[in-house]
Design a protein around this motif. Structure first.
Motif, PDB file in Angstrom:
ATOM      1  N   MET A   1       0.829  -1.115   0.093  1.00 38.95           N
ATOM      2  CA  MET A   1       0.188  -0.123  -0.086  1.00 38.95           C
ATOM      3  C   MET A   1       0.938   1.096   0.139  1.00 38.95           C
ATOM      4  O   MET A   1       0.629   2.110  -0.695  1.00 38.95           O
ATOM      5  N   ILE A   2       1.890   1.292   0.961  1.00 41.15           N
ATOM      6  CA  ILE A   2       2.616   2.289   0.857  1.00 41.15           C
ATOM      7  C   ILE A   2       3.572   2.638  -0.270  1.00 41.15           C
ATOM      8  O   ILE A   2       3.759   3.723  -0.937  1.00 41.15           O
ATOM      9  N   GLU A   3       4.107   1.520  -0.897  1.00 43.77           N
ATOM     10  CA  GLU A   3       4.798   1.658  -2.046  1.00 43.77           C
ATOM     11  C   GLU A   3       3.929   2.133  -3.124  1.00 43.77           C
ATOM     12  O   GLU A   3       4.398   3.006  -3.994  1.00 43.77           O
ATOM     13  N   GLU A   4       2.916   1.611  -3.370  1.00 45.09           N
ATOM     14  CA  GLU A   4       1.905   2.073  -4.388  1.00 45.09           C
ATOM     15  C   GLU A   4       1.633   3.370  -4.464  1.00 45.09           C
ATOM     16  O   GLU A   4       1.705   4.289  -5.239  1.00 45.09           O
ATOM     17  N   TYR A   5       1.460   3.899  -3.110  1.00 43.10           N
ATOM     18  CA  TYR A   5       1.096   5.536  -2.912  1.00 43.10           C
ATOM     19  C   TYR A   5       2.301   6.260  -3.183  1.00 43.10           C
ATOM     20  O   TYR A   5       2.114   7.190  -4.048  1.00 43.10           O
ATOM     21  N   LEU A   6       3.494   5.857  -2.726  1.00 40.91           N
ATOM     22  CA  LEU A   6       4.725   6.879  -2.966  1.00 40.91           C
ATOM     23  C   LEU A   6       5.227   6.696  -4.228  1.00 40.91           C
ATOM     24  O   LEU A   6       5.744   7.667  -4.827  1.00 40.91           O
ATOM     25  N   THR A   7       4.998   5.637  -5.102  1.00 43.99           N
ATOM     26  CA  THR A   7       5.551   5.511  -6.354  1.00 43.99           C
ATOM     27  C   THR A   7       4.574   5.937  -7.580  1.00 43.99           C
ATOM     28  O   THR A   7       4.932   6.203  -8.719  1.00 43.99           O
ATOM     29  N   GLN A   8       3.324   5.940  -7.072  1.00 45.61           N
ATOM     30  CA  GLN A   8       2.269   6.159  -8.246  1.00 45.61           C
ATOM     31  C   GLN A   8       1.486   7.393  -8.270  1.00 45.61           C
ATOM     32  O   GLN A   8       0.815   7.821  -9.073  1.00 45.61           O
ATOM     33  N   ARG A   9       1.618   7.991  -6.878  1.00 40.67           N
ATOM     34  CA  ARG A   9       0.628   9.142  -6.801  1.00 40.67           C
ATOM     35  C   ARG A   9       1.288  10.411  -7.327  1.00 40.67           C
ATOM     36  O   ARG A   9       2.339  10.827  -6.844  1.00 40.67           O
ATOM     37  N   GLU A  10       0.551  11.171  -8.246  1.00 44.52           N
ATOM     38  CA  GLU A  10       1.439  12.260  -9.156  1.00 44.52           C
ATOM     39  C   GLU A  10       1.266  13.332  -8.218  1.00 44.52           C
ATOM     40  O   GLU A  10       1.938  14.392  -8.376  1.00 44.52           O
ATOM     41  N   LYS A  11       0.382  13.506  -7.233  1.00 49.03           N
ATOM     42  CA  LYS A  11      -0.021  14.696  -6.295  1.00 49.03           C
ATOM     43  C   LYS A  11       1.115  14.961  -5.357  1.00 49.03           C
ATOM     44  O   LYS A  11       0.956  16.045  -4.622  1.00 49.03           O
ATOM     45  N   ILE A  12       1.945  13.967  -5.080  1.00 47.67           N
ATOM     46  CA  ILE A  12       2.992  14.136  -3.954  1.00 47.67           C
ATOM     47  C   ILE A  12       3.924  15.411  -4.404  1.00 47.67           C
ATOM     48  O   ILE A  12       4.690  15.003  -5.210  1.00 47.67           O
ATOM     49  N   HIS A  13       3.963  16.203  -3.465  1.00 48.21           N
ATOM     50  CA  HIS A  13       4.783  17.477  -3.873  1.00 48.21           C
ATOM     51  C   HIS A  13       6.000  17.295  -3.035  1.00 48.21           C
ATOM     52  O   HIS A  13       7.077  18.131  -3.111  1.00 48.21           O
ATOM     53  N   GLY A  14       6.197  16.536  -2.117  1.00 50.07           N
ATOM     54  CA  GLY A  14       6.951  16.162  -1.042  1.00 50.07           C
ATOM     55  C   GLY A  14       6.973  15.364  -0.047  1.00 50.07           C
ATOM     56  O   GLY A  14       5.961  15.025   0.086  1.00 50.07           O
TER      57      GLY A  14
ATOM     58  N   ASN B   1      16.861   5.859   0.771  1.00 51.77           N
ATOM     59  CA  ASN B   1      17.462   5.645  -0.673  1.00 51.77           C
ATOM     60  C   ASN B   1      16.195   5.241  -1.492  1.00 51.77           C
ATOM     61  O   ASN B   1      16.284   5.616  -2.712  1.00 51.77           O
ATOM     62  N   PHE B   2      15.007   4.524  -1.078  1.00 52.09           N
ATOM     63  CA  PHE B   2      14.023   4.480  -1.848  1.00 52.09           C
ATOM     64  C   PHE B   2      13.566   5.677  -2.616  1.00 52.09           C
ATOM     65  O   PHE B   2      12.936   5.786  -3.610  1.00 52.09           O
ATOM     66  N   LEU B   3      13.003   6.518  -1.555  1.00 55.59           N
ATOM     67  CA  LEU B   3      12.455   7.967  -2.139  1.00 55.59           C
ATOM     68  C   LEU B   3      13.612   8.836  -3.013  1.00 55.59           C
ATOM     69  O   LEU B   3      13.012   9.277  -4.023  1.00 55.59           O
ATOM     70  N   HIS B   4      14.863   8.597  -2.879  1.00 58.43           N
ATOM     71  CA  HIS B   4      15.772   9.216  -3.690  1.00 58.43           C
ATOM     72  C   HIS B   4      15.745   8.533  -4.987  1.00 58.43           C
ATOM     73  O   HIS B   4      15.818   9.197  -5.943  1.00 58.43           O
ATOM     74  N   TYR B   5      15.627   7.206  -4.922  1.00 57.25           N
ATOM     75  CA  TYR B   5      15.295   6.443  -6.342  1.00 57.25           C
ATOM     76  C   TYR B   5      14.293   7.107  -7.214  1.00 57.25           C
ATOM     77  O   TYR B   5      14.472   7.159  -8.359  1.00 57.25           O
ATOM     78  N   TYR B   6      13.217   7.366  -6.357  1.00 61.21           N
ATOM     79  CA  TYR B   6      11.870   7.681  -7.095  1.00 61.21           C
ATOM     80  C   TYR B   6      12.024   9.512  -7.470  1.00 61.21           C
ATOM     81  O   TYR B   6      10.981  10.150  -7.900  1.00 61.21           O
ATOM     82  N   GLU B   7      12.951   9.951  -7.049  1.00 59.77           N
ATOM     83  CA  GLU B   7      13.394  11.478  -7.193  1.00 59.77           C
ATOM     84  C   GLU B   7      12.398  12.574  -6.369  1.00 59.77           C
ATOM     85  O   GLU B   7      11.987  13.306  -6.995  1.00 59.77           O
ATOM     86  N   LEU B   8      11.871  11.867  -5.301  1.00 63.40           N
ATOM     87  CA  LEU B   8      10.877  12.657  -4.449  1.00 63.40           C
ATOM     88  C   LEU B   8      11.637  13.859  -3.692  1.00 63.40           C
ATOM     89  O   LEU B   8      12.560  13.325  -3.047  1.00 63.40           O
ATOM     90  N   PRO B   9      11.137  14.907  -3.501  1.00 61.59           N
ATOM     91  CA  PRO B   9      11.765  15.910  -2.690  1.00 61.59           C
ATOM     92  C   PRO B   9      11.765  15.528  -1.307  1.00 61.59           C
ATOM     93  O   PRO B   9      10.580  15.319  -0.699  1.00 61.59           O
TER      94      PRO B   9
END
Length: 195
Positions: free
Chosen positions: A95-108, A128-136
């Motif tokens: 559930m967490i991975e799906e949200y963090l990797t597929q949700r376009e509305k995440i601004h940070g 490291n996971f969040l860096h991989y997906y280039e999330l601020p």
């Protein structure tokens, strides 16, 4: 930001349940019991709006808090809680991975780590996971009121040594008790949400 209007819009477990208003979303992640709900309560200036618990693993859904009809704080279930079955942990993880990797509305993403200790392996894996997906990222070291102020520079130095900071990452020391770091966290959120 002065918060007057806040509501728990939905507690979601799958993407079909996510809100559809299109507001920017700031996700809050961290180990179980690191202080995510306390941070939400401090930012929205409410004593116990987001349920806090001394029992780890209490948040089991993605909790979307609508702030001032223009932003969502998304309280993500804590990771690393051993007393939950493996099957349950896998379900949360998906559930967490799906949200963090597929949700376009995440601004940070605000990553909370316990400021009393050096970051743990699970914290580093999440970063490291969040860096991989280039999330601020904003790294928030919580519970610093439990550490003498004279050691705060040491805390910051240790965190920076342990985490591979990217240029766009930020670090704030935070205390829900003393309200330390609240303004800096809001500044980062407002910048990320384009206010």
């Amino acid at each position: 930001m002065e918060v007057h209007n806040v509501s728990l819009k939905i507690s979601a477990v799958k993407k079909e349940q996510y809100p559809t208003e299109g507001y920017p979303e700031i996700a809050l992640v961290g180990r179980s019991n690191v202080g995510k709900s306390s941070l939400v309560n401090t930012l929205i200036n409410r004593r116990s709006y987001a349920r806090t618990s001394s029992q780890p693993g209490k948040t089991q859904t993605l909790n979307f808090y609508e702030v001032e009809n223009q932003l969502y704080f998304v309280d993500v279930p804590g990771y690393g809680y051993a007393r939950v079955s493996k099957k349950e942990r896998q379900k949360w993880g998906k559930m967490i991975e799906e949200y963090l990797t597929q949700r376009e509305k995440i601004h940070g993403v605000v990553v909370l780590i316990d400021g009393r200790h050096t970051p743990m392996q699970l914290d580093l894996q999440m970063i490291n996971f969040l860096h991989y997906y280039e999330l601020p990222l904003l790294i928030v070291a919580t519970k610093v009121d439990k550490v003498p102020r004279s050691k705060w520079n040491k805390i910051e130095k240790e965190i920076r040594q342990k985490i591979e900071f990217k240029k766009q990452d930020h670090l704030v020391l935070f205390s829900a008790v003393a309200k330390t770091g609240v303004n800096e966290i809001w500044k980062w959120i407002e910048k990320r949400a384009d206010f």
